[in-house]
Scaffold this motif. Structure first.
Motif, PDB file in Angstrom:
ATOM      1  N   SER A 488     -13.921   8.066 -21.288  1.00  0.00           N
ATOM      2  CA  SER A 488     -12.639   8.124 -20.347  1.00  0.00           C
ATOM      3  C   SER A 488     -11.561   8.403 -21.536  1.00  0.00           C
ATOM      4  CB  SER A 488     -12.363   7.026 -19.486  1.00  0.00           C
ATOM      5  OG  SER A 488     -12.195   5.807 -20.270  1.00  0.00           O
ATOM      6  N   THR A 489     -10.289   8.785 -21.009  1.00  0.00           N
ATOM      7  CA  THR A 489      -9.111   8.878 -21.676  1.00  0.00           C
ATOM      8  C   THR A 489      -8.732   7.420 -22.249  1.00  0.00           C
ATOM      9  OG1 THR A 489      -7.720   8.966 -19.727  1.00  0.00           O
ATOM     10  CG2 THR A 489      -8.515  11.158 -20.951  1.00  0.00           C
ATOM     11  N   GLU A 490      -8.911   6.503 -21.287  1.00  0.00           N
ATOM     12  CA  GLU A 490      -8.503   5.100 -21.642  1.00  0.00           C
ATOM     13  C   GLU A 490      -9.339   4.539 -22.528  1.00  0.00           C
ATOM     14  OE1 GLU A 490      -9.409   6.307 -18.722  1.00  0.00           O
ATOM     15  OE2 GLU A 490      -7.707   5.860 -17.185  1.00  0.00           O
ATOM     16  N   GLY A 491     -10.637   5.152 -22.919  1.00  0.00           N
ATOM     17  CA  GLY A 491     -11.274   4.598 -24.143  1.00  0.00           C
ATOM     18  C   GLY A 491     -10.521   5.257 -25.405  1.00  0.00           C
ATOM     19  N   ASN A 492     -10.250   6.420 -25.343  1.00  0.00           N
ATOM     20  CA  ASN A 492      -9.260   6.881 -26.313  1.00  0.00           C
ATOM     21  C   ASN A 492      -8.147   6.124 -26.718  1.00  0.00           C
ATOM     22  OD1 ASN A 492      -9.707  10.577 -26.753  1.00  0.00           O
ATOM     23  ND2 ASN A 492     -11.144   8.860 -27.117  1.00  0.00           N
ATOM     24  N   VAL A 493      -7.409   5.836 -25.791  1.00  0.00           N
ATOM     25  CA  VAL A 493      -6.251   4.943 -25.898  1.00  0.00           C
ATOM     26  C   VAL A 493      -6.556   3.525 -26.685  1.00  0.00           C
ATOM     27  CG1 VAL A 493      -4.356   3.648 -24.561  1.00  0.00           C
ATOM     28  CG2 VAL A 493      -5.146   5.798 -23.903  1.00  0.00           C
ATOM     29  N   TYR A 494      -7.599   3.064 -26.242  1.00  0.00           N
ATOM     30  CA  TYR A 494      -8.270   1.870 -26.721  1.00  0.00           C
ATOM     31  C   TYR A 494      -8.335   1.956 -28.270  1.00  0.00           C
ATOM     32  CZ  TYR A 494     -10.902  -2.534 -28.078  1.00  0.00           C
ATOM     33  OH  TYR A 494     -11.036  -3.497 -28.681  1.00  0.00           O
ATOM     34  N   SER A 495      -9.146   3.049 -28.785  1.00  0.00           N
ATOM     35  CA  SER A 495      -9.226   3.218 -30.145  1.00  0.00           C
ATOM     36  C   SER A 495      -8.201   3.493 -30.783  1.00  0.00           C
ATOM     37  CB  SER A 495     -10.230   4.412 -30.089  1.00  0.00           C
ATOM     38  OG  SER A 495     -11.642   4.218 -29.639  1.00  0.00           O
ATOM     39  N   TYR A 496      -7.075   4.230 -30.183  1.00  0.00           N
ATOM     40  CA  TYR A 496      -5.807   4.589 -30.980  1.00  0.00           C
ATOM     41  C   TYR A 496      -5.120   3.339 -31.131  1.00  0.00           C
ATOM     42  CZ  TYR A 496      -1.324   6.227 -31.134  1.00  0.00           C
ATOM     43  OH  TYR A 496       0.323   6.347 -31.511  1.00  0.00           O
ATOM     44  N   GLY A 497      -5.221   2.342 -30.085  1.00  0.00           N
ATOM     45  CA  GLY A 497      -4.169   1.036 -30.425  1.00  0.00           C
ATOM     46  C   GLY A 497      -4.923   0.185 -31.512  1.00  0.00           C
ATOM     47  N   ILE A 498      -6.413   0.143 -31.557  1.00  0.00           N
ATOM     48  CA  ILE A 498      -6.887  -0.471 -32.796  1.00  0.00           C
ATOM     49  C   ILE A 498      -6.191   0.179 -34.144  1.00  0.00           C
ATOM     50  CG2 ILE A 498      -8.952  -0.988 -33.771  1.00  0.00           C
ATOM     51  CD1 ILE A 498      -8.429  -2.746 -31.312  1.00  0.00           C
ATOM     52  N   ILE A 499      -6.276   1.460 -34.097  1.00  0.00           N
ATOM     53  CA  ILE A 499      -5.969   2.056 -35.344  1.00  0.00           C
ATOM     54  C   ILE A 499      -4.574   1.697 -35.698  1.00  0.00           C
ATOM     55  CG2 ILE A 499      -5.295   4.482 -36.269  1.00  0.00           C
ATOM     56  CD1 ILE A 499      -7.685   5.540 -34.732  1.00  0.00           C
ATOM     57  N   ILE A 500      -3.476   1.722 -34.673  1.00  0.00           N
ATOM     58  CA  ILE A 500      -2.234   1.100 -34.746  1.00  0.00           C
ATOM     59  C   ILE A 500      -2.150  -0.131 -35.369  1.00  0.00           C
ATOM     60  CG2 ILE A 500       0.081   0.617 -33.967  1.00  0.00           C
ATOM     61  CD1 ILE A 500      -0.261   2.921 -31.837  1.00  0.00           C
ATOM     62  N   LEU A 501      -3.035  -1.164 -35.030  1.00  0.00           N
ATOM     63  CA  LEU A 501      -3.074  -2.363 -35.528  1.00  0.00           C
ATOM     64  C   LEU A 501      -3.725  -2.525 -37.021  1.00  0.00           C
ATOM     65  CD1 LEU A 501      -3.999  -4.569 -32.339  1.00  0.00           C
ATOM     66  CD2 LEU A 501      -1.669  -3.963 -33.059  1.00  0.00           C
ATOM     67  N   GLU A 502      -4.540  -1.618 -37.275  1.00  0.00           N
ATOM     68  CA  GLU A 502      -5.181  -1.649 -38.369  1.00  0.00           C
ATOM     69  C   GLU A 502      -4.291  -0.799 -39.345  1.00  0.00           C
ATOM     70  OE1 GLU A 502      -9.157   0.314 -40.695  1.00  0.00           O
ATOM     71  OE2 GLU A 502      -8.675   0.642 -38.627  1.00  0.00           O
ATOM     72  N   ILE A 503      -3.436   0.208 -39.228  1.00  0.00           N
ATOM     73  CA  ILE A 503      -2.498   0.507 -39.851  1.00  0.00           C
ATOM     74  C   ILE A 503      -1.267  -0.373 -40.306  1.00  0.00           C
ATOM     75  CG2 ILE A 503      -0.503   2.335 -39.975  1.00  0.00           C
ATOM     76  CD1 ILE A 503      -2.111   4.212 -38.410  1.00  0.00           C
ATOM     77  N   LEU A 504      -1.061  -1.291 -39.459  1.00  0.00           N
ATOM     78  CA  LEU A 504       0.169  -2.287 -39.578  1.00  0.00           C
ATOM     79  C   LEU A 504      -0.351  -3.421 -40.542  1.00  0.00           C
ATOM     80  CD1 LEU A 504       2.061  -1.947 -36.278  1.00  0.00           C
ATOM     81  CD2 LEU A 504       2.706  -0.970 -38.474  1.00  0.00           C
ATOM     82  N   THR A 505      -1.448  -3.755 -40.180  1.00  0.00           N
ATOM     83  CA  THR A 505      -2.046  -4.864 -40.829  1.00  0.00           C
ATOM     84  C   THR A 505      -2.714  -4.871 -42.066  1.00  0.00           C
ATOM     85  OG1 THR A 505      -4.074  -5.132 -39.565  1.00  0.00           O
ATOM     86  CG2 THR A 505      -2.136  -6.114 -38.808  1.00  0.00           C
ATOM     87  N   GLY A 506      -3.369  -3.786 -42.183  1.00  0.00           N
ATOM     88  CA  GLY A 506      -4.283  -3.233 -43.209  1.00  0.00           C
ATOM     89  C   GLY A 506      -5.633  -4.088 -43.213  1.00  0.00           C
ATOM     90  N   LYS A 507      -6.030  -4.499 -42.055  1.00  0.00           N
ATOM     91  CA  LYS A 507      -7.066  -5.292 -41.653  1.00  0.00           C
ATOM     92  C   LYS A 507      -8.096  -4.247 -40.964  1.00  0.00           C
ATOM     93  CE  LYS A 507      -6.185  -9.299 -43.249  1.00  0.00           C
ATOM     94  NZ  LYS A 507      -6.750 -10.018 -44.379  1.00  0.00           N
ATOM     95  N   HIS A 508      -9.396  -4.293 -41.592  1.00  0.00           N
ATOM     96  CA  HIS A 508     -10.363  -3.437 -40.872  1.00  0.00           C
ATOM     97  C   HIS A 508     -10.650  -3.946 -39.632  1.00  0.00           C
ATOM     98  CE1 HIS A 508     -13.965  -0.937 -39.880  1.00  0.00           C
ATOM     99  NE2 HIS A 508     -13.599  -0.228 -40.637  1.00  0.00           N
ATOM    100  N   PRO A 509     -10.967  -3.476 -38.293  1.00  0.00           N
ATOM    101  CA  PRO A 509     -11.493  -4.320 -37.224  1.00  0.00           C
ATOM    102  C   PRO A 509     -12.923  -5.096 -37.245  1.00  0.00           C
ATOM    103  CG  PRO A 509     -11.608  -2.077 -36.723  1.00  0.00           C
ATOM    104  CD  PRO A 509     -11.031  -2.225 -38.229  1.00  0.00           C
TER     105      PRO A 509
END
Length: 593
Positions: A488-509
């Motif tokens: 689903s598109t909602e699944g894409n949104v989730y992945s995108y959110g994780i990428i934002i948090l990774e970009i800001l923290t420098g922490k791999h999920p």
């Protein structure tokens, strides 16, 4: 310098009293009150602040009109009032301002005709008036020295024709006029704008031969060569003249002239290959371009294939060549599916496919490859976690670059979800599949271990069943996929959110610290908002005095948390996400303008 920066979910009920007191701060230079729940009218007194240069009140519930007094301010440079419910017209004094550089009134209820002074301003660089109720025709351009770069008039009630004088905007990069009632022919003058990148004239009543205007006329749009009857006659006339001149040269200069002419012809053909030459890419061409697929040219490798950089003799730019591993289960069919999907998608933030090659190698084995544009700055993953032995020391990504990357990927996903028919879901969003061009712009791709872009079925507009189970990479896969939910598109949104948090923290999920139920989302959520500096990448932690940057970071963190909510229905749509990302980017740009 006095700056007021407030950006929160709520605001005191005595807001008018507070803003009235702001009108008395004569030294105030910048006001940031975006992303609140402010209501009421914008006090006219704000426009009387003689030193005010920035008024940023986006994403509120403000009513009334644009303050008439803003036009009398000789220092006003930026006015951003998007996503409110403002009514009335654009004050004439503001339209005639000699200092105004950015005017964004998108998504309000403004009406009336657009003042012609805005189109003949000597200072305005960005003019965004989309999603309003403006009427009348587009004013003509009188002065040819306008610095205007972005013009957005989409989704209004404009009529009349497109002025031919728009072609005189020599710096224009975006021209968006869709969803109006504009009629008449598309002026050929638009084809001579040297800088145009985005041109949207859709959903109007335009007529004429679009091919004459666009085909091969705007190089940045990468459209095919013109093939009209008129051009054929012109070409025939030119050819006859060339033949006659060549014959005369042969008589006068003998065989030496023949040699020179052939050399010149060969150089010309090499420098300007036709689209047919680019489409006829053979296996020997790829072998030669990659130096027999040498390890020195290997960019990345995964289960689905390997990517090499190379250069063809008939192409001056370096390209990326993705060679599929056809011995892997499902890869041959995926190659076909990917070709069909990419053939129907084109966007500035999607990696461009130049051509495909489906043939056999020298020993008779089936061979399939995609030829893509090459991204010289590698992947986002390479910048977040640089491999010093391979890439050398890289300068850390600035906050501005991170915000731009977040916005670019939101733009790509918004296009895939909302502007493709049928919609498209990218099944493996992660930093290694986000590539960076020469100016650090982001392109969504599928390098390395990437899975393929899957389109939705026509019978299901919001999800699609995967026969292979959850697709994607651990840490980025939406939780519901583990319970058998459809793609689903909602699944894409989730992945995108994780990428934002990774970009800001420098922490791999999948960092080793995330154990016993702790994950990247919960890690950031516990620190938000009071202790957010403790979890941010040290490279982007703002100083204690930089409240504006701190506000941008908080909004970006909040966006990442919303997108990565555990329940799909709690996540925002990509359209709303993209709008929020643009707002954050504009706010940051104003702070550093």
């Amino acid at each position: 310098m006095a700056v007021v920066i407030t950006s929160r979910e709520s605001f005191p009920e005595d807001y008018p009293t507070h803003t009235k007191s702001l009108s008395e701060c004569s030294e105030l230079q910048k006001i940031y009150l975006f992303n609140n729940k402010l209501s009421g009218i914008i006090p006219d007194g704000l426009g009387t602040l003689s030193n005010l240069s920035v008024l940023f009140l986006a994403n509120n519930n403000l009513t009334g009109g644009v303050p008439l007094s803003l036009g009398s301010n000789s220092f006003i440079r930026t006015v951003i009032l998007i996503n409110n419910t403002l009514t009335g017209g654009i004050p004439p004094l503001l339209a005639n301002s000699s200092s105004l550089q950015l005017l964004d009134l998108t998504n309000n209820h403004l009406s009336g005709e657009i003042p012609s002074a805005l189109f003949n301003s000597s200072s305005i660089v960005i003019l965004a008036l989309g999603v309003n109720n403006f009427v009348g025709s587009i004013p003509p351009l009188v002065h040819t020295s306008s610095p205007l770069e972005i013009l957005i008039l989409s989704e209004n009630n404009l009529s009349g024709s497109i002025p031919t004088s728009l072609g005189n905007f020599s710096s224009l990069t975006w021209l968006l006029l869709s969803q109006n009632s504009i009629k008449g022919a598309i002026p050929s003058s638009l084809s001579i704008i040297p800088t145009i990148e985005q041109l949207d004239l859709s959903f109007n009543n335009l007529s004429g031969d679009c091919n004459k205007l666009l085909c091969a006329s705007i190089p940045l749009l990468q459209l095919p060569q013109c093939n009209t009857e008129a051009s054929k006659k012109w070409q025939a006339s030119v050819i006859l003249k060339i033949v006659g001149f060549t014959a005369l040269c042969l008589v006068l200069l003998s065989w030496f002239a023949v040699v020179l002419l052939k050399k010149r012809k060969k150089v010309t053909q090499s420098s300007h290959p036709s689209s047919k030459e680019l489409m006829q890419c053979s296996y020997p061409d790829l072998v030669k371009a990659t130096n027999d697929f040498s390890l020195a040219n290997l960019v990345g490798s995964g289960k689905s294939g390997s990517v090499y950089k190379g250069r063809f003799e008939f192409e001056e730019h370096t390209v990326a060549i993705k060679v599929f591993k056809l011995d892997q289960l499902g890869i041959p069919k995926s190659f076909i599916a990917e070709c069909k999907t990419l053939r129907n998608t084109r966007h500035r933030n999607l990696l461009r496919v130049i051509t495909a090659c489906s043939t056999f190698d020298t020993i008779g084995n089936e061979f399939k490859a995609l030829i893509l544009e090459y991204m010289p700055n590698g992947s986002l993953e390479g910048w977040l976690y640089p491999n010093l032995d391979k890439y050398g020391l890289k300068r850390p990504l600035s906050l501005g670059s991170r915000i731009t990357i977040v916005t670019d990927i939101a733009s790509a996903l918004d296009y895939l979800h909302n502007h493709c028919v049928p919609p498209v879901v990218h099944c493996d969003l992660k930093p290694s599949n986000i590539l960076l061009d020469d100016v650090m712009g982001a392109r969504l791709a599928d390098f390395g271990l990437a899975k393929f872009i899957l389109s939705f079925s026509h019978s299901c507009h919001h999800s699609s069943t995967s026969l292979l189970g959850p697709r994607g990479s651990i840490g980025y896969i939406a939780p519901e996929y583990g319970f058998g939910s459809k793609l689903s598109t909602e699944g894409n949104v989730y992945s995108y959110g994780i990428i934002i948090l990774e970009i800001l923290t420098g922490k791999h999920p999948t960092d080793g610290m995330f154990t016993n139920g702790l994950n990247l989302h919960k890690y950031v959520e516990k620190a938000f908002p009071q202790k957010i500096a403790e979890v941010l990448d040290p490279c982007i932690v703002p100083s204690s005095e930089d409240d504006g940057v701190d506000s941008c970071i908080l909004h970006l963190v909040k966006l990442g948390l919303l997108c990565s909510m555990e329940t799909p229905n709690d996540r925002p749509t990509m359209q709303d996400v993209y709008a929020e990302a643009i707002t954050i980017k504009e706010a940051f740009a104003v702070l550093h303008g």
